[in-house]
Design an enzyme around this catalytic site. Sequence first.
Site, short mmCIF file in Angstrom:
data_model
loop_
_atom_site.label_atom_id
_atom_site.label_comp_id
_atom_site.label_asym_id
_atom_site.label_seq_id
_atom_site.Cartn_x
_atom_site.Cartn_y
_atom_site.Cartn_z
N HIS A 190 8.39 -3.93 -80.99
CA HIS A 190 8.57 -4.59 -82.29
C HIS A 190 8.22 -6.06 -82.13
CE1 HIS A 190 9.97 -5.21 -86.34
NE2 HIS A 190 10.63 -6.28 -85.93
N GLY A 199 12.23 -4.78 -89.23
CA GLY A 199 11.47 -4.31 -90.38
C GLY A 199 10.07 -4.88 -90.45
N LEU A 225 16.00 2.17 -87.95
CA LEU A 225 14.79 1.39 -87.69
C LEU A 225 15.06 0.11 -86.89
CD1 LEU A 225 11.73 1.11 -88.36
CD2 LEU A 225 12.41 -0.27 -90.32
N ASP A 226 14.31 -0.07 -85.81
CA ASP A 226 14.38 -1.29 -84.98
C ASP A 226 15.78 -1.57 -84.44
OD1 ASP A 226 11.68 -1.68 -85.45
OD2 ASP A 226 12.03 -2.91 -87.22
N ALA A 227 16.58 -0.53 -84.32
CA ALA A 227 17.96 -0.73 -83.88
C ALA A 227 18.28 0.02 -82.59
CB ALA A 227 18.93 -0.32 -84.98
#
Lengths: 282, 282, 282, 282
Positions: A190, A199, A225-227
Amino acid sequence: MKLTILIHCPDQSGIISSVTHFIHGEKGNIIYLDQHVDKEAGVFFMRLESDFENHIELSVFKTQFEERLANKYDMHWDIYKDGTKPKMAIFVSKYNHCLYDLLSRHNSGELLVDIPFIASNHDDLRYIADQFQIPYFHIPVSKETKAIAEEKQLDLLKEHQVDFIVLARYMQILSPKVIDVFPQKIINIHHSFLPAFAGAKPYHAAFERGVKIIGATSHYVTAELDAGPIIEQDVTTVSHSHSIKDFIAKGRDLEKIVLSRAVQLHVARKTIVYNNKTVIFS
Amino acid sequence: MKLTILIHCPDQSGIISSVTHFIHGEKGNIIYLDQHVDKEAGVFFMRLESDFENHIELSVFKTQFEERLANKYDMHWDIYKDGTKPKMAIFVSKYNHCLYDLLSRHNSGELLVDIPFIASNHDDLRYIADQFQIPYFHIPVSKETKAIAEEKQLDLLKEHQVDFIVLARYMQILSPKVIDVFPQKIINIHHSFLPAFAGAKPYHAAFERGVKIIGATSHYVTAELDAGPIIEQDVTTVSHSHSIKDFIAKGRDLEKIVLSRAVQLHVARKTIVYNNKTVIFS
Amino acid sequence: MKLTILIHCPDQSGIISSVTHFIHGEKGNIIYLDQHVDKEAGVFFMRLESDFENHIELSVFKTQFEERLANKYDMHWDIYKDGTKPKMAIFVSKYNHCLYDLLSRHNSGELLVDIPFIASNHDDLRYIADQFQIPYFHIPVSKETKAIAEEKQLDLLKEHQVDFIVLARYMQILSPKVIDVFPQKIINIHHSFLPAFAGAKPYHAAFERGVKIIGATSHYVTAELDAGPIIEQDVTTVSHSHSIKDFIAKGRDLEKIVLSRAVQLHVARKTIVYNNKTVIFS
Amino acid sequence: MKLTILIHCPDQSGIISSVTHFIHGEKGNIIYLDQHVDKEAGVFFMRLESDFENHIELSVFKTQFEERLANKYDMHWDIYKDGTKPKMAIFVSKYNHCLYDLLSRHNSGELLVDIPFIASNHDDLRYIADQFQIPYFHIPVSKETKAIAEEKQLDLLKEHQVDFIVLARYMQILSPKVIDVFPQKIINIHHSFLPAFAGAKPYHAAFERGVKIIGATSHYVTAELDAGPIIEQDVTTVSHSHSIKDFIAKGRDLEKIVLSRAVQLHVARKTIVYNNKTVIFS
């Protein structure tokens, strides 16, 4: 023969002694041992590499390990034999810098994996796959076709017995249908210093906020998401004089290096995931 | 005599030429010039240092500058004469590392400010003020007494003609009543890599998230908590082996260095705020 | 039309005013200006970018610039028209990571140069040149053949009108015969944090010394080995747990990123060399 | 009760197993274990922390350790009981930033040592010692008086039973007469990224060379100047725009942080010296 052993289990006294005693009994020479205790969670983690002079029957070793250690200490464990190359699929969209970086490392013998294929929702990067002679599958993804596309992806992954997936700036969100089949086996990059700017369009958001440092984060993909558990992060300085375009250019170098480091850690069996965090052995 | 000139105005052709021509006409020798154009906002920024061999009447110079340049280009501008020490108040709570760092720099002649007083909502750090012989005012703050406490703070600030305030780990949120009197003149240190982990207990949140890098951020205080223009940020690596206590210990070193850098930039007139972001001149 | 102007000359009052006045008179809009004064050496440096709405006859502009500014201030100067791609030759030996990095950036449109050819003292990396369809010349170099080899290199460089050379881990020392033809136009990457560990096998020397940080340095090549003007440096941490092999692996990532940054700075005309040091504009 | 055990010995199979078995037998719970093998030198290093529920007679434990482990494996070893504060002397000259940093950490309870005295070849920093109420001894050093001065230093060190010495920018070279009494117990901070710029005036040398990064290095003092085992290093970026004065100012922050980290590592018993290099446990 060399074995790498990864363990985590409830923390208690005597684990290291028992495990090293067991290895020693099997005529193994421990060449690396690192351990960590998460005191809050009460969990013990260990990574151990051992050389065995004599031939070891792996299945027998594993059975012994299970009966004499794992059951006793309630261990989650994995034992890897040195020299087996994992199969790594690469998913991309249109950005090529991470793909180029992974493939050139692979070609140089720096990245010890097999790459059965590259999959993409666009056909743009086929020329790179051709340059490196890796099969390239163009699987378009739209709202309507996403379910079918993921079926195709899963078929390919299964057919090629893929061990783990690298999302090399793959601009699509995978559904749990894929993620659940590859738990802690999908590595994403990311383009921000997570958890800041999760995000879409993180460089735009970073520019807007006026930060003085930007980053990139590689993590295992989870449903949120992205976690997912963070494997590796790095940063670089920026200033008011940098435009969003400059952020993106500086970020590219971060992204490819951070993703590559995360992939190398995964391939070297140096990561354990617990409580949505990683233990990264040195 | 040396003057430092800070300008921002709508971007247009000819500003640099006009300003440098003006300085040259006043027999000034430009020893530093840096400029920046925010293309999206269409704003021009410039910082300029100039030596003048002859004596310059500052008020006359300013009037000339206004009439011949500022009005024409619609400039926001400041002109500072070298050698005037700004008055800096320090607000603290119980953590002493930033306070010790600021005071020892001040004592060494490294930080060229006057420090009329230290204010705190606790009496804990009075001994440090005593060590460095700076007046210390204990102004307790509770929900009920906050309004009165801020009145006292404002009285002190006014009485001592304070130019800017440094919140050296001051664990209270200032109300707009104070902030509005010191726009872009209150410097805070937040113990995270903003915008990640704004608000309370950022090290706990960072630990919980399993980040591999922690940071500190110094920013001008605005009405929105931890959302003001960022002056300076820095980071350090952490790993699974670090506890929250380790994060806090590593963070202390970041906090004091980052805060000190931000204060030095402010004192050297190297910051301009625009659109909730900073231009930081080199 | 956009012009980039680089100047250095003896420091004196009025240069910025004169240059910006000149540009303004030519109906140019200055979109970037950065200047630096080396007070010890008494030298003024400036980089300026200017947009011109109307067509400018470059040769006329240059003549005007020379007559009205350069002669007066005794300037060394260069004026570059935007959009002209310099011709960059790459010299390599057997290491491929820098070569892969440069070629993939070039292929992505990230590195705006023409690459007429790659030259190498070995045939090992021809396959990469083939992948990217760049001509590859194998010019073996031994003690006996070095003079002849350099003749061939110079012929190729001349024939292809090469503007500058990148030594992408080229493991040979160039003689003055080549260096003198390309002053400040040969960019090398040295795999240490210069001036520490100049010469051969820097990672071995760093390991031996037990350093905790290793680095890479990109510099212009001069007659004295690894002693030319430094363009860019970066570092990464190491520990006792890293072997020489680990140093080399970590160093590869540094080398390719640092070399690429230096090449980009050179291509963007952001470097001026003076007194064996560089001024690097932002 | 908690013990910290440091070991190094010739590498061989079974050491970890034997040691952990021994600890386990003594009803110790291992809460930290890290080991390292220097494969080239064939040396095994280990650091181990163990909690003991029952009271342990330390002298008995040590005898047992020696007889059952140390003799067998030919170990160099140290066993430290938690909670004993080492005695740390500080030597300074005229620069105050490292001294301020150490004393404020000590005062905050961050640095768990006793500081019996500060010694200096100048009287300049006595006021800081007074601020922190630490005895200050002014021992002038000239070519002629060096031998006498070192006698006085040794007397003081002996009288106060000093465990280790921190040279906090002490601008004198210690003779072997002092060094030999405190082998691997004198910690120096050198204001460069060693081995670059050893000796006097490293910032001037770094400026002259035009480096883009400067550093600081903390190391154990040995007979050869600036060549002892490196404990900790860190760096910061510089550019052509920084003067030597700027280098010095930026360097001050590096020096104090790097020295403090090295001191903390030493105090926490996380360093082992071997072959003029350090193993630094995490």
